[in-house]
Design a protein around this motif. Sequence first.
Motif, short mmCIF file in Angstrom:
data_model
loop_
_atom_site.label_atom_id
_atom_site.label_comp_id
_atom_site.label_asym_id
_atom_site.label_seq_id
_atom_site.Cartn_x
_atom_site.Cartn_y
_atom_site.Cartn_z
N ASP A 185 1.02 -0.74 0.41
CA ASP A 185 -0.06 -0.11 0.04
C ASP A 185 1.14 1.65 0.07
O ASP A 185 0.58 2.25 -1.11
CB ASP A 185 -1.14 0.19 1.51
N PHE A 186 1.51 1.39 0.53
CA PHE A 186 3.06 2.07 1.29
C PHE A 186 3.44 2.63 -0.38
O PHE A 186 3.28 3.58 -1.03
CB PHE A 186 3.81 1.82 1.76
N ILE A 187 4.51 1.56 -1.08
CA ILE A 187 4.34 1.77 -2.46
C ILE A 187 3.55 2.55 -3.61
O ILE A 187 3.96 2.66 -4.37
CB ILE A 187 5.04 0.07 -3.04
N LYS A 188 1.77 1.51 -3.47
CA LYS A 188 1.42 1.64 -4.22
C LYS A 188 0.76 3.59 -4.36
O LYS A 188 0.58 4.37 -4.99
CB LYS A 188 -0.10 1.24 -4.43
N SER A 189 0.73 4.48 -2.55
CA SER A 189 0.80 5.39 -2.89
C SER A 189 1.64 6.34 -2.90
O SER A 189 1.14 7.93 -3.34
CB SER A 189 0.67 5.41 -1.54
#
Length: 203
Positions: A185-189
């Motif tokens: 989720d952090f990479i996608k954000s």
Amino acid sequence: MSIMSDLNSDLDGEEAYVMHSNVKKRKRTEKMTDIMKKLRAISHESGEDCKCSRLKCFITICSEERQRIIFYFNQLGDYNAQSKYLSGLISVVPVQRRRNRKDEADANFHTFSYSYRVRARVENKLQDVSVCYKAFLSLHGISNRRVQNLKKNLCALGDTKPDGRGKHKNRPHRISDVTKLKVMDFIKSLKGRKSYYCIRDTS
């Protein structure tokens, strides 16, 4: 002339298709560790004579039956299946009476006693034959440690425990699924930007 060129092109296409269809795909091979496990499971060899004076195991069980026992054990071909087979030949009996030769603080009392048997043909009858511990190891070509683990599981669980070697789920420092989702989720954000060395802009 154009007709001949079209025919030649069609033939070239057919030859290319035939050559492409005849290409053999590379077979997927197993891991070396899995292959070695299978080899170990089917390569057990009978050991030496136990020279038991009480049960006379190697005298009661003839050489043909000893070969049949080890052949059947190797034919199982799987560690867990072999463990199930071995556990069925081990009898666990609670100790009813103890002889206190030492003080209770120093004595190492056993909770269970064990007896061992094999399925062998004696006098043209297939029956359970009681054998000593050393003969049990020798007839199946197994180690003392393996039988000790079987006895431990039989006393604690009442059954054999599946082989856990090579199973990564039992790693104590394994990253949890929740942590993996948070990282994803952090990479996608993160907001993307155009690279300075873009392939489309180069000449």
